[in-house]
Structures are given as C-alpha cells and as structure tokens.
Scaffold this motif. Structure first.
Motif, PDB file in Angstrom:
ATOM      1  N   LEU A 142       0.746  -1.158  -0.080  1.00  0.00           N
ATOM      2  CA  LEU A 142      -0.337  -0.128   0.069  1.00  0.00           C
ATOM      3  C   LEU A 142       0.944   1.243  -0.016  1.00  0.00           C
ATOM      4  CD1 LEU A 142      -2.850  -0.812   2.635  1.00  0.00           C
ATOM      5  CD2 LEU A 142      -3.217  -0.517   0.195  1.00  0.00           C
ATOM      6  N   GLN A 201       2.068   1.814  -3.505  1.00  0.00           N
ATOM      7  CA  GLN A 201       1.157   2.392  -4.557  1.00  0.00           C
ATOM      8  C   GLN A 201       0.694   3.887  -4.187  1.00  0.00           C
ATOM      9  OE1 GLN A 201       1.100   0.417  -6.780  1.00  0.00           O
ATOM     10  NE2 GLN A 201      -0.901  -0.400  -7.218  1.00  0.00           N
ATOM     11  N   CYS A 239       0.759  -4.717  -8.075  1.00  0.00           N
ATOM     12  CA  CYS A 239      -0.471  -5.430  -8.115  1.00  0.00           C
ATOM     13  C   CYS A 239      -0.384  -7.139  -8.591  1.00  0.00           C
ATOM     14  CB  CYS A 239      -1.545  -4.968  -9.214  1.00  0.00           C
ATOM     15  SG  CYS A 239      -2.147  -3.242  -8.615  1.00  0.00           S
ATOM     16  N   ASN A 265      -9.805  -8.597  -1.900  1.00  0.00           N
ATOM     17  CA  ASN A 265     -10.504  -7.013  -1.535  1.00  0.00           C
ATOM     18  C   ASN A 265      -9.029  -6.247  -1.591  1.00  0.00           C
ATOM     19  OD1 ASN A 265     -12.956  -7.885  -1.168  1.00  0.00           O
ATOM     20  ND2 ASN A 265     -12.985  -8.239   0.863  1.00  0.00           N
ATOM     21  N   MET A 266      -8.054  -6.847  -0.903  1.00  0.00           N
ATOM     22  CA  MET A 266      -6.845  -5.823  -1.118  1.00  0.00           C
ATOM     23  C   MET A 266      -6.169  -5.623  -2.476  1.00  0.00           C
ATOM     24  SD  MET A 266      -4.743  -4.225   0.700  1.00  0.00           S
ATOM     25  CE  MET A 266      -5.294  -4.595   2.574  1.00  0.00           C
ATOM     26  N   TYR A 310      -7.894  -5.540  -5.390  1.00  0.00           N
ATOM     27  CA  TYR A 310      -8.885  -4.403  -5.619  1.00  0.00           C
ATOM     28  C   TYR A 310      -8.137  -3.089  -5.134  1.00  0.00           C
ATOM     29  CZ  TYR A 310     -12.059  -7.904  -7.492  1.00  0.00           C
ATOM     30  OH  TYR A 310     -12.400  -9.213  -8.329  1.00  0.00           O
ATOM     31  N   THR A 311      -8.168  -2.650  -3.945  1.00  0.00           N
ATOM     32  CA  THR A 311      -7.929  -1.567  -3.305  1.00  0.00           C
ATOM     33  C   THR A 311      -6.465  -1.246  -4.034  1.00  0.00           C
ATOM     34  OG1 THR A 311      -8.738  -2.335  -1.240  1.00  0.00           O
ATOM     35  CG2 THR A 311      -7.178  -0.506  -1.200  1.00  0.00           C
ATOM     36  N   LEU A 312      -5.515  -2.137  -4.043  1.00  0.00           N
ATOM     37  CA  LEU A 312      -4.222  -1.616  -4.630  1.00  0.00           C
ATOM     38  C   LEU A 312      -4.189  -1.321  -6.227  1.00  0.00           C
ATOM     39  CD1 LEU A 312      -2.051  -4.742  -2.960  1.00  0.00           C
ATOM     40  CD2 LEU A 312      -1.880  -2.290  -2.579  1.00  0.00           C
ATOM     41  N   MET A 321      -6.979   0.242  -7.499  1.00  0.00           N
ATOM     42  CA  MET A 321      -7.541   1.449  -7.616  1.00  0.00           C
ATOM     43  C   MET A 321      -6.807   2.584  -7.451  1.00  0.00           C
ATOM     44  SD  MET A 321     -10.251   0.610  -9.013  1.00  0.00           S
ATOM     45  CE  MET A 321     -11.000   2.272  -8.850  1.00  0.00           C
ATOM     46  N   ILE A 322      -5.793   2.483  -6.616  1.00  0.00           N
ATOM     47  CA  ILE A 322      -4.959   3.630  -5.947  1.00  0.00           C
ATOM     48  C   ILE A 322      -4.456   4.443  -7.204  1.00  0.00           C
ATOM     49  CG2 ILE A 322      -2.854   4.330  -4.583  1.00  0.00           C
ATOM     50  CD1 ILE A 322      -3.791   2.241  -2.881  1.00  0.00           C
ATOM     51  N   THR A 340      -7.105   5.447  -9.813  1.00  0.00           N
ATOM     52  CA  THR A 340      -7.562   6.846  -9.397  1.00  0.00           C
ATOM     53  C   THR A 340      -7.065   8.165  -9.350  1.00  0.00           C
ATOM     54  OG1 THR A 340      -8.871   5.475  -7.477  1.00  0.00           O
ATOM     55  CG2 THR A 340      -9.049   7.831  -7.212  1.00  0.00           C
TER      56      THR A 340
END
Length: 355
Positions: free
Chosen positions: A103, A106, A139, A149-150, A152-154, A156-157, A160
């Motif tokens: 995280l 990213q 990723c 879930n993690m 997808y979060t990585l 999206m950073i 975005t």
C-alpha cells in the motif's frame, strides 16, 4: 559472467548480511504453514527491492531539487522501517506487514502520477509514465500473496490518481481510453489471484489426503505397495483372488488388533487419570479425563475436536480449565506434567484393603 543462481544469492546474503539471514531462517523454521512461508519470502523481497529503489530515487530527487517526490520517498522509507520494527517485535503479523508495504508503494506511485501531470505540464498530450508500470508490478506481487479485496484496493489507487489528472487535463482520454485501460490494468492481477487461490486449495487438499493416507496405513499396518494394491482393487477389481483375500485378511487382522490395543490403552489411561484426579482433588469431569488421555497420545487440537465431537475453541477452553485445576503456570508443559503424575501413580504401592 555474473552468476545469479538461487543458491549463490543465498550464500551471498548469508556471508554479507548474517543477522538478516539468521532472522529469516529462524522465522521460516518456526513457520509450519507453507502459505505463511511464502508470505515471509514475499515480504522480505518486497522490502529489500523497493527500499533500494526508493533510496536511489531519493538521491536523484535531492540532486534534481524535486522536493515533493523526495518527501514522499522519505515517508515511504520511514514507513518501511516502522513496519519492519513492529514485525520483528511481534506487534504486526506478516500478512498485515506485506499489505502495508505494498500500500505504501502504491501511495508513492499515486503521488508521482499527480506530480507528473499537475506540476510538469510541458506536454499537451497524455503520456503514461513508468509509475503505472511499477503500480502494475505491485498488483502482480499482491495477487500472489494477498486477498481479493486488497488486490482491488491496490489496483484502484494508481487508477484513481490517473483518472483524477485525466479529468482535469485530458478529458478525452478519460472517456475514450480509460475504461479499456483500467480493465487491462486490473484483469491480470485479479485472474492471478483466482489461479493462486485454486492452486493453494488444491495443494492443501493434497496435503490433507496424504496425511489421511499415512494415518490409514498406520492403522491398518499397510505399506505403500499394499495401499496401491488396495486402491487398484477398489478401482479395477481384476487382481488375483488369493492376493486379494490375503490383503483383506491382513487389513482385518491389523485393524482389529490395533483397535483392541488402543481401546485397552485408553481405558487404562482413563482409569489412572481418574485416580490421579481423586488423589490430588483435581475434580476432573469425564470430558477432561478424556482430554488428558488424548493429550498423552500427542493428539492435536484439531484431532481432539474430531474425536470428542466438539469444536476447537471448546478443546482450548477445556485444556485451560485442566491447567487451572492443576494450578500450572504458563511455563509448565501439560503433557510432561501428566506423564510425571502417571509415573508416580504407577510406581506408588497399591493400597491395602482395611478389614
């Protein structure tokens, strides 16, 4: 010619970084779970490679007077150091440590994307920087170790950050290209995640089957060849009659003898544990006596829960109650203490009946 074989890398680390090598070796040796060992290796590689990269980038940004990115890199390096210290002192699990490391990378990638498009505005057309490639690599690394879930979060950073700067400077890219680009960016890591989950499930099922096979062979007194013959008979009943009858006779005899011996041993152990409970006023219940007998047989919590038809939390609770009744501290081994009491009980002279 540079030789980059795996064992040479290990020898190099052992020679030049002995403390780190000993710590990693000890952690890998303590871990019995294969997936946890993979997480440890992934975290060590991530920490080492990205730390070296961020140190190099920090020096470059310092000479180039790019203070925003320099600050971002220094914050990332500080975060890496804090994560390492927390993990070494047992305050942070390996999964959480790896997730924080990725995280952090990213977040650094997102800052770099913002800087490239919000500060450096020399071009009127969109150019995809190398930061997105680094984000994609992160990723891919996460897809081999972290949960969905993690992942997808990585993913999206950085997307975005790219969508934000595109909406401000390149609206046409956001409408025409960004959806397909996002799909191409997210799809490989997600697909690898599902493949990894399937392979891990298959591996765990295989390990479970092999363990059950060994237990079954020990119970029936069979070797590997006899087991293969048994499977062959079940799947394709074409073996010779004499050989088949001999095998099944051996199985029946072995199962019968072992079950009888084990039943007698359990009954004797339960009787002795009951005598010990009465002698020392432990006041064990029937379940607690059975639990003590199974502990003496080196049964794991999972095996005990299956044999007593209770869940694992109940086994742990019963075990704690037994230790509390016996007034044992945390350093005392329950099985060793039970064995000592059994030895004393067996060696003690029999009580004489008073007339």
């Amino acid at each position: 010619m540079l030789n980059l074989k795996f064992h040479n890398i290990i020898n190099y680390c052992e020679k030049n970084f002995p403390d780190c090598y000993k710590y990693l070796s000890r952690r890998l040796g303590q871990s019995k779970d294969t997936e946890e060992k993979a997480l440890i290796c992934m975290a060590a590689s991530t920490f080492t490679c990205f730390s070296i990269g961020m140190v190099y980038d920090s020096v470059t940004y310092a000479f180039s007077a790019v203070y925003l990115l320099l600050t971002a890199n220094l914050i990332c390096l500080l975060t890496y150091a804090v994560v390492l210290l927390l993990h070494i002192h047992g305050k942070l699990a390996i999964y959480a440590a790896l997730a924080v490391l990725l995280l952090t990378v990213q977040a650094n990638v997102a800052v770099s994307i913002f800087y490239n498009y919000m500060v450096v505005t020399e071009y009127n057309r969109l150019m995809l920087p190398h930061d997105l490639f680094i984000g994609f690599i992160v990723c891919i690394l996460a897809s081999m170790s972290l949960r969905k879930n993690m992942i997808y979060t990585l993913c999206m950073i950085p997307l975005t950050a790219l969508a934000t700067v595109s909406a401000i400077h390149f609206p046409a890219f956001l409408v025409q290209v960004f959806p397909s680009f996002s799909l191409a960016f997210i799809a490989p890591p997600v697909l690898l995640t599902y493949i990894r989950m399937f392979l891990w499930d298959t591996f765990l099922k295989k390990e479970k089957l092999l363990s059950e096979k060994k237990s079954f062979c020990r119970l029936m007194g069979l070797n590997e060849k006899q087991w293969d013959l048994l499977i062959d008979i079940v799947q394709k009943p074409h073996a010779q009659r004499i050989q088949t009858e001999k095998l099944f006779g051996q199985m029946q005899e072995a199962i019968g003898d072992r079950l009888v011996v084990r039943a007698k041993r359990l009954l004797a152990s339960e009787e002795l544990i009951g005598q010990i409970s009465e002698k020392y006023k432990f006041s064990f219940t029937t379940k607690e006596v059975q639990l003590c007998c199974l502990i003496l047989e080196d049964k794991s919590i999972t095996e005990i829960s299956r044999m007593l038809y209770i869940n694992e939390s109940s086994v742990r609770a019963n075990r704690s109650r037994v230790r509390k009744k016996m007034k044992l501290d945390k350093k005392t081994n329950l099985k060793a203490y039970l064995l000592m009491l059994l030895a004393e009980e067996k060696n003690s002279p029999p009580k004489k009946n008073q007339e």
